[in-house]
Design an enzyme around this catalytic site. Structure first.
Site, short mmCIF file in Angstrom:
data_model
loop_
_atom_site.label_atom_id
_atom_site.label_comp_id
_atom_site.label_asym_id
_atom_site.label_seq_id
_atom_site.Cartn_x
_atom_site.Cartn_y
_atom_site.Cartn_z
N MET A 30 24.31 -14.41 -38.92
CA MET A 30 25.61 -14.45 -39.59
C MET A 30 26.58 -15.34 -38.82
SD MET A 30 26.25 -10.81 -41.37
CE MET A 30 26.84 -9.93 -39.94
N HIS A 37 21.49 -14.84 -30.08
CA HIS A 37 20.98 -15.71 -31.14
C HIS A 37 20.19 -16.89 -30.53
CE1 HIS A 37 24.83 -14.16 -33.10
NE2 HIS A 37 23.90 -13.75 -33.95
N GLY A 147 16.13 -10.04 -33.72
CA GLY A 147 16.39 -9.39 -32.44
C GLY A 147 16.13 -7.89 -32.50
N GLN A 153 16.84 -2.65 -38.46
CA GLN A 153 16.69 -3.82 -39.33
C GLN A 153 15.31 -4.45 -39.13
OE1 GLN A 153 19.80 -6.96 -39.97
NE2 GLN A 153 18.64 -8.03 -38.41
N LYS A 184 24.87 -8.30 -26.10
CA LYS A 184 25.70 -9.35 -26.71
C LYS A 184 25.80 -9.12 -28.20
CE LYS A 184 25.27 -12.81 -23.24
NZ LYS A 184 26.24 -13.82 -22.85
N SER A 185 26.99 -9.31 -28.74
CA SER A 185 27.21 -9.12 -30.17
C SER A 185 28.43 -9.93 -30.58
CB SER A 185 27.47 -7.63 -30.44
OG SER A 185 28.04 -7.47 -31.74
N ARG A 187 30.50 -8.99 -32.56
CA ARG A 187 31.60 -8.03 -32.70
C ARG A 187 32.25 -7.68 -31.35
NH1 ARG A 187 28.29 -5.87 -37.21
NH2 ARG A 187 29.54 -6.09 -39.10
P1 AMP Z 1 23.63 -11.32 -36.59
O1 AMP Z 1 24.22 -12.69 -36.58
O2 AMP Z 1 24.41 -10.31 -35.81
O3 AMP Z 1 23.24 -10.85 -37.98
O4 AMP Z 1 22.25 -11.44 -35.80
C1 AMP Z 1 21.28 -12.38 -36.17
C2 AMP Z 1 20.02 -12.10 -35.39
O5 AMP Z 1 20.28 -12.17 -34.00
C3 AMP Z 1 19.46 -10.68 -35.64
O6 AMP Z 1 18.06 -10.74 -35.74
C4 AMP Z 1 19.92 -9.92 -34.44
O7 AMP Z 1 19.09 -8.82 -34.12
C5 AMP Z 1 19.82 -10.99 -33.36
N1 AMP Z 1 20.69 -10.63 -32.23
C6 AMP Z 1 22.01 -10.30 -32.28
N2 AMP Z 1 22.44 -9.96 -31.05
C7 AMP Z 1 21.38 -10.07 -30.22
C8 AMP Z 1 21.17 -9.84 -28.83
N3 AMP Z 1 22.16 -9.42 -28.03
N4 AMP Z 1 19.95 -10.05 -28.30
C9 AMP Z 1 18.92 -10.46 -29.11
N5 AMP Z 1 19.04 -10.68 -30.43
C10 AMP Z 1 20.25 -10.50 -30.97
#
Ligand code: AMP
Length: 280
Positions: A30, A37, A147, A153, A184-185, A187
């Site tokens: 996203m 990522h 991830g 998910q 890491k996020s 958010r």
């Molecule tokens: P998102 O943009 O939050 O929807 O995440 C996109 C992808 O990145 C998903 O498969 C998440 O699980 C992965 N992801 C997000 N944060 C992390 C993290 N800290 N470590 C590994 N993968 C991550």
């Protein structure tokens, strides 16, 4: 590296690569990219000839009271990160390109989405499965990288691929953390300084759980209690859920046997954060 919002152009490019015998990877995101990522992209880069990253804040996976509008977005910065990670193509569609005016073709599933995040976010996984199915059709890659940060998910996507016979391999990648252990996020940017400092409690409570598990504790309830006790000591933390489930079917278990997922969701202030441990 190309950036395209077009389903048709993206599909044609991927088809052309495949007709040349090249392997293609997809990394769905996203956006507002971080090192988590990037670790997915780098792994995809190593294991495939071409890497496609999708950047799409998917309205369908947000509930009406959730943060769709305020979700952070920065395409320019994301583009630079993708370039650095050796990405070949960014698919960045508008909402209208993904969902036409009479859209009603949802992908949904029983059981797996009901617990954990699905319990507090009722439409979330239907939105995730629908958008990921569409992405798999638009970008018929050989491999897709997800991830373990979003463990439920990952389990749902694996099950969906199996049940609906998608011809794609799902690769789960480890959680990337900040130096103090916070996962890491995108958010994390919502957190104030004080909240950011206290957010380490998620990982710390899971570390406490792992100490018990490594010492031989098999009772799920005991492990859960330890996590809740640790989280309860943090003034800004409000527990959404602490669950111990089988990683295969996301159903609660009493004893820690087989692949186990210890998953937590905690509000720090108004920001909901998730973290987990998977014990294979
Ligand atoms: P998102 O943009 O939050 O929807 O995440 C996109 C992808 O990145 C998903 O498969 C998440 O699980 C992965 N992801 C997000 N944060 C992390 C993290 N800290 N470590 C590994 N993968 C991550």
């Amino acid at each position: 590296m190309n950036i395209s919002g077009s389903i048709k152009d993206t599909r044609n490019q991927v088809k052309e690569w495949k007709s040349q015998g090249l392997s293609v990877a997809l990394v769905p995101t996203m956006g507002y990219l971080h090192d988590g990522h990037k670790s997915l992209m780098e792994r995809a880069r190593k294991e495939n000839d071409k890497v496609v990253v999708s950047i799409f804040v998917n309205p369908m996976q947000f509930g009406p009271q959730e943060d769709y509008d305020s979700y952070p977005r920065d395409l320019e910065r994301d583009g630079a990160i993708c370039q650095e990670a050796g990405v070949d193509w960014i698919f960045h569609p508008e909402v209208e390109e993904m969902y036409g005016p009479h859209f009603c073709g949802y992908v949904d599933m029983h059981t797996l989405p009901e617990k954990l995040c699905g319990a507090s976010r009722p439409v979330h996984f239907r939105g995730v499965q629908t958008v990921v199915s569409k992405l798999f059709h638009i970008i018929p890659a050989q491999r897709a990288y997800f991830g373990q940060k979003d463990a439920q998910q990952l389990a749902i996507i694996r099950r969906m691929v199996m049940d609906l016979d998608f011809d794609i391999e799902i690769i789960g990648c480890p959680i990337v953390r900040e130096a103090d252990g916070l996962a890491k996020s995108s958010r994390n940017t919502y957190l104030s300084r004080e909240e950011r400092a206290q957010a380490v409690i998620l990982n710390q409570s899971l570390e406490e759980a792992m100490r018990l598990v490594e010492a031989g504790e098999k009772e799920a309830e005991k492990v859960k209690e330890a996590i809740i006790k640790k989280l309860s000591g943090c003034p800004l933390a409000r527990i959404d859920y602490v669950e111990i489930v089988s990683f295969d079917n996301i159903q609660p278990i009493q004893r820690l046997e087989g692949p186990v997922l210890i998953a937590i969701a905690v509000y720090i202030g108004t920001t909901r954060l998730i973290d987990n441990r998977i014990i294979m």
